[in-house]
Design a protein around this motif. Structure first.
Motif, PDB file in Angstrom:
ATOM      1  N   TYR A   2      -0.503   4.714   4.951  1.00  0.00           N
ATOM      2  CA  TYR A   2       0.813   4.360   5.469  1.00  0.00           C
ATOM      3  C   TYR A   2       1.789   4.076   4.335  1.00  0.00           C
ATOM      4  O   TYR A   2       2.981   4.334   4.438  1.00  0.00           O
ATOM      5  N   CYS A   3       1.277   3.556   3.244  1.00  0.00           N
ATOM      6  CA  CYS A   3       2.121   3.236   2.084  1.00  0.00           C
ATOM      7  C   CYS A   3       2.865   4.469   1.594  1.00  0.00           C
ATOM      8  O   CYS A   3       4.067   4.431   1.337  1.00  0.00           O
ATOM      9  N   GLN A   6       5.757   5.417   3.842  1.00  0.00           N
ATOM     10  CA  GLN A   6       6.937   4.557   3.695  1.00  0.00           C
ATOM     11  C   GLN A   6       7.709   4.887   2.423  1.00  0.00           C
ATOM     12  O   GLN A   6       8.943   4.897   2.420  1.00  0.00           O
ATOM     13  N   ASP A 202       9.908  -3.127  -0.909  1.00  0.00           N
ATOM     14  CA  ASP A 202       9.119  -4.229  -0.375  1.00  0.00           C
ATOM     15  C   ASP A 202       9.995  -5.227   0.383  1.00  0.00           C
ATOM     16  O   ASP A 202       9.561  -5.856   1.347  1.00  0.00           O
ATOM     17  N   ILE A 205      10.661  -3.477   3.846  1.00  0.00           N
ATOM     18  CA  ILE A 205       9.523  -3.176   4.718  1.00  0.00           C
ATOM     19  C   ILE A 205       8.364  -4.099   4.378  1.00  0.00           C
ATOM     20  O   ILE A 205       7.951  -4.191   3.221  1.00  0.00           O
ATOM     21  N   GLU A 206       7.829  -4.782   5.370  1.00  0.00           N
ATOM     22  CA  GLU A 206       6.637  -5.606   5.172  1.00  0.00           C
ATOM     23  C   GLU A 206       5.410  -4.715   5.286  1.00  0.00           C
ATOM     24  O   GLU A 206       5.059  -4.262   6.374  1.00  0.00           O
ATOM     25  N   ASN A 207       4.757  -4.447   4.160  1.00  0.00           N
ATOM     26  CA  ASN A 207       3.617  -3.553   4.170  1.00  0.00           C
ATOM     27  C   ASN A 207       2.620  -3.985   3.107  1.00  0.00           C
ATOM     28  O   ASN A 207       2.965  -4.110   1.934  1.00  0.00           O
ATOM     29  N   THR A 208       1.375  -4.222   3.508  1.00  0.00           N
ATOM     30  CA  THR A 208       0.344  -4.706   2.587  1.00  0.00           C
ATOM     31  C   THR A 208       0.091  -3.719   1.455  1.00  0.00           C
ATOM     32  O   THR A 208      -0.034  -4.104   0.288  1.00  0.00           O
ATOM     33  N   GLU A 209       0.025  -2.421   1.770  1.00  0.00           N
ATOM     34  CA  GLU A 209      -0.290  -1.417   0.757  1.00  0.00           C
ATOM     35  C   GLU A 209       0.778  -1.363  -0.327  1.00  0.00           C
ATOM     36  O   GLU A 209       0.477  -1.182  -1.506  1.00  0.00           O
ATOM     37  N   ILE A 210       2.047  -1.505   0.078  1.00  0.00           N
ATOM     38  CA  ILE A 210       3.136  -1.484  -0.902  1.00  0.00           C
ATOM     39  C   ILE A 210       3.050  -2.707  -1.806  1.00  0.00           C
ATOM     40  O   ILE A 210       3.247  -2.615  -3.023  1.00  0.00           O
ATOM     41  N   LYS A 211       2.736  -3.866  -1.225  1.00  0.00           N
ATOM     42  CA  LYS A 211       2.606  -5.086  -2.033  1.00  0.00           C
ATOM     43  C   LYS A 211       1.478  -4.938  -3.057  1.00  0.00           C
ATOM     44  O   LYS A 211       1.604  -5.379  -4.198  1.00  0.00           O
TER      45      LYS A 211
END
Length: 331
Positions: A2-3, A6, A202, A205-211
């Motif tokens: 998903y990262c 995005q 970041d 968009i709140e996204n774990t993979e991006i963080k």
């Protein structure tokens, strides 16, 4: 992942804000003279010197900028594609793990550099001769005494790193390319620029993979070693990785490269669910972070070169990517 989706969506929005959402790609025919750096050095555009610090701005019309973007994608496509093929070949031939890791690093470097440029932030290196050609050109604005002094103090034969930031100009149908001296060296700048771009994304968009990706390329808070440090450690600093030890250490790394879906379990295993801080304690885990960077950037790259605006005549696109385009419409 998903990262990567995005990042690609964000990239399309940035290009649309530059009024270049539709880009025709012809991987068999491109003019390298239209690259970002060569276009700056062409001296065909309006230039301004906002201060005495050797900063300068270039104003480029939309059509010229569209040509720049086309050239950047077209020219990098071959280099990145060949690097990916080299990685696949090395893995299939069971090459020594250190060589595979170093090859993966350079694929990441090229892909990150392209993505950064498309997102409007890049690192460019100019020689003293090139800088003087810009500042002392007959069509350039008059120089202040301080700026003339700064130019005289440049050492001949030296190279100078610049941070390049692309933004919309107040002038209608033009883009402003800001060039600021003092950027990092190329193999640090590429990760610093990627971090800046991911930091903006970041916040949207709140996204774990991006963080997690942002944590890996964060120069100021290195929870994991930078990809460039891993390259240095495995290629230059320690010859032990070219032995059986390197092959054993890289087992998980090689597994993730070949099985990107396994990254999800690696993320869950290595991340702290509260603050998304990756824990790097063992070399096996440290180099797995490079596998993560590679798999994410590779997906973004493949989404770039198979974007909907790609013309029907794309015979130079590898079959692997043609098939992916048919299967994944709209990503």
């Amino acid at each position: 992942m998903y990262c990567s989706y995005q990042i690609k969506e964000y990239l399309d929005k940035i290009l649309a804000s530059f009024y270049v959402p539709e880009i025709e790609l012809d991987f068999g025919n491109f003019n390298n003279s239209k690259s970002l750096k060569n276009e700056i050095l062409s001296l065909n555009h309006t230039i301004e010197f906002p201060n005495d610090s050797l900063t300068f701005n270039i104003f480029v019309d939309e059509n010229s900028f569209k040509n720049i973007i086309q050239t950047e994608i077209n020219s990098e496509f071959h280099r990145i594609s060949e690097q990916i093929k080299n990685i696949d070949f090395l893995i299939k031939s069971k090459a020594q793990a250190a060589w595979i890791l170093v090859t993966v690093y350079y694929a990441c470097f090229f892909m990150a550099n392209l993505i950064n440029r498309l997102l409007g932030r890049a690192s460019i290196n100019f020689s003293t001769t090139q800088l003087k050609s810009i500042f002392l050109n007959d069509t350039s604005p008059p120089l202040t005494k301080k700026l003339q002094e700064n130019l005289r103090n440049l050492n001949e034969g030296s190279n100078h790193n610049y941070t390049c930031i692309i933004e919309r100009s107040q002038q209608h149908n033009f883009l402003k390319i800001r060039l600021i001296p003092g950027g990092d060296k190329p193999h640090q700048a590429v990760w610093s620029n990627l971090f800046c771009n991911l930091n903006i994304l970041d916040k949207k968009i709140e996204n774990t993979e991006i963080k997690i990706l942002k944590n890996i390329v964060n120069i100021s808070e290195q929870k994991f070693p930078l990809p460039s440090k891993l390259r240095n450690d495995w290629n230059y600093s320690d010859q032990k990785y070219f032995s059986r030890l390197g092959t054993e250490t890289a087992k998980d790394f090689l597994h993730l490269i070949q099985n990107p879906n396994a990254l999800n379990s690696w993320i869950l295993k290595e991340s702290n669910s509260r603050n998304l801080t990756l824990k790097s304690t063992q070399e096996e885990n440290r180099i797995c972070s490079l596998a993560y960077v590679y798999c994410v950037l590779k997906e973004v790259f493949e989404k770039i070169v198979t974007r909907p605006s790609l013309p029907k005549n794309h015979r130079h696109l590898p079959n692997r990517l043609k098939n992916k385009k048919k299967k994944k419409r709209g990503y």
